[in-house]
Design a protein around this motif. Sequence first.
Motif, PDB file in Angstrom:
ATOM      1  N   ARG A   1      78.439 -29.217 -52.037  1.00 50.59           N
ATOM      2  CA  ARG A   1      79.724 -29.733 -52.551  1.00 50.59           C
ATOM      3  C   ARG A   1      80.569 -28.588 -53.101  1.00 50.59           C
ATOM      4  NH1 ARG A   1      76.836 -34.705 -54.778  1.00 50.59           N
ATOM      5  NH2 ARG A   1      77.336 -36.289 -53.245  1.00 50.59           N
TER       6      ARG A   1
ATOM      7  N   GLU B   1      82.033 -26.877 -50.159  1.00 51.04           N
ATOM      8  CA  GLU B   1      83.122 -27.697 -49.593  1.00 51.04           C
ATOM      9  C   GLU B   1      84.393 -27.568 -50.431  1.00 51.04           C
ATOM     10  OE1 GLU B   1      81.643 -31.698 -49.430  1.00 51.04           O
ATOM     11  OE2 GLU B   1      80.046 -31.153 -48.027  1.00 51.04           O
ATOM     12  N   ALA B   2      84.204 -27.425 -51.738  1.00 49.71           N
ATOM     13  CA  ALA B   2      85.366 -27.321 -52.637  1.00 49.71           C
ATOM     14  C   ALA B   2      85.985 -25.921 -52.621  1.00 49.71           C
ATOM     15  CB  ALA B   2      84.948 -27.691 -54.052  1.00 49.71           C
TER      16      ALA B   2
ATOM     17  N   TRP C   1      84.480 -23.129 -53.729  1.00 48.53           N
ATOM     18  CA  TRP C   1      83.993 -22.247 -54.800  1.00 48.53           C
ATOM     19  C   TRP C   1      83.016 -21.209 -54.258  1.00 48.53           C
ATOM     20  CZ3 TRP C   1      82.426 -26.732 -58.665  1.00 48.53           C
ATOM     21  CH2 TRP C   1      83.577 -27.448 -58.986  1.00 48.53           C
TER      22      TRP C   1
ATOM     23  N   THR D   1      88.353 -31.481 -50.655  1.00 51.71           N
ATOM     24  CA  THR D   1      87.310 -32.454 -50.373  1.00 51.71           C
ATOM     25  C   THR D   1      87.746 -33.833 -50.845  1.00 51.71           C
ATOM     26  OG1 THR D   1      85.063 -33.120 -50.840  1.00 51.71           O
ATOM     27  CG2 THR D   1      86.133 -31.826 -52.537  1.00 51.71           C
TER      28      THR D   1
ATOM     29  N   ASP E   1      85.509 -35.994 -51.711  1.00 51.26           N
ATOM     30  CA  ASP E   1      84.407 -36.477 -52.526  1.00 51.26           C
ATOM     31  C   ASP E   1      84.775 -36.354 -54.000  1.00 51.26           C
ATOM     32  OD1 ASP E   1      80.844 -35.905 -52.344  1.00 51.26           O
ATOM     33  OD2 ASP E   1      82.043 -37.126 -53.686  1.00 51.26           O
TER      34      ASP E   1
ATOM     35  N   LYS F   1      83.027 -36.900 -56.459  1.00 51.17           N
ATOM     36  CA  LYS F   1      81.923 -36.431 -57.302  1.00 51.17           C
ATOM     37  C   LYS F   1      82.115 -34.968 -57.695  1.00 51.17           C
ATOM     38  CE  LYS F   1      77.939 -39.281 -56.518  1.00 51.17           C
ATOM     39  NZ  LYS F   1      76.595 -39.320 -55.981  1.00 51.17           N
ATOM     40  N   ILE F   2      82.917 -34.269 -56.927  1.00 51.59           N
ATOM     41  CA  ILE F   2      83.092 -32.849 -57.204  1.00 51.59           C
ATOM     42  C   ILE F   2      83.785 -32.637 -58.541  1.00 51.59           C
ATOM     43  CG2 ILE F   2      85.359 -32.440 -56.123  1.00 51.59           C
ATOM     44  CD1 ILE F   2      82.233 -30.340 -55.590  1.00 51.59           C
TER      45      ILE F   2
END
Lengths: 110, 140
Positions: free
Chosen positions: A80, A83-84, A86, B125, B127, B129-130
């Motif tokens: 995640r 994906e973000a 970072w 994203t 999502d 949750k990030i």
Amino acid sequence: MNTFGLVIGLCSLLIIGLGFPIVILCERYLGYLWWPYMMGIGLLITLSSLLILTDWLSALTGILGVTLIWGSTELREQSRRAEAGWFPNNPNKITPPYENVIKKLKAPRL
Amino acid sequence: MAINPLGLIAGATAFLGIWFGHVSVRRIEAQSTKLWHPMVIYLAAGLILELGAFFMSNKALSMVCGITGITLLWDVLEFKRQERRVQKGHAQPNPANPRHAVLLIEPGALATKDEDPSSQSRSTTSDSKIAQPVDGVQRP
């Protein structure tokens, strides 16, 4: 005076520190779907520590095993973060054996 | 066949120590108005445990104290790292905490309370949750 605990504690810090790049690189090149394999290897290493009779080696093996188990629970979170944006996101990941079965499982998160 | 439980004890201690640090640092950092308070408590506890490990004759107990002490000492640094994650918008701030509330009103602040589509961390994203405080310790 017993230096055993202090030395094992310092070594555990190094082994746990080693877990950071392992999780980052494993997620980048393999992907988070490899988590059951990392968890399995971690479990095997932890259990193998039972058979090591040299105390310090058994302790370090046990710590290495649980570091991999912990790392397996961090793979989804790491994906995640990638994906973000970072962390670098590699789109060409190596798919694990039994990918479809693993996708049906809920990746653990602690 | 001889079995040596020391590795399993070491592993279990390290796992629980990492887990405790992972959860407690995030929660305490979000609630604490003065970050140095928990940092001093963790530092003292870590040092006491390391000292205990030094004077304990039992190998297993010495090891448990040594590993737990080191994880607590690492958590002292993690408090500052967690604060930085909140500042960078990588972890959710607690608006009820004055230390975090300042971050939310600062011009150009990266820490955001609500879903902000313009925020870099969320725009890439879908999502949600990030937006949660996903970064933690030690988490190896």
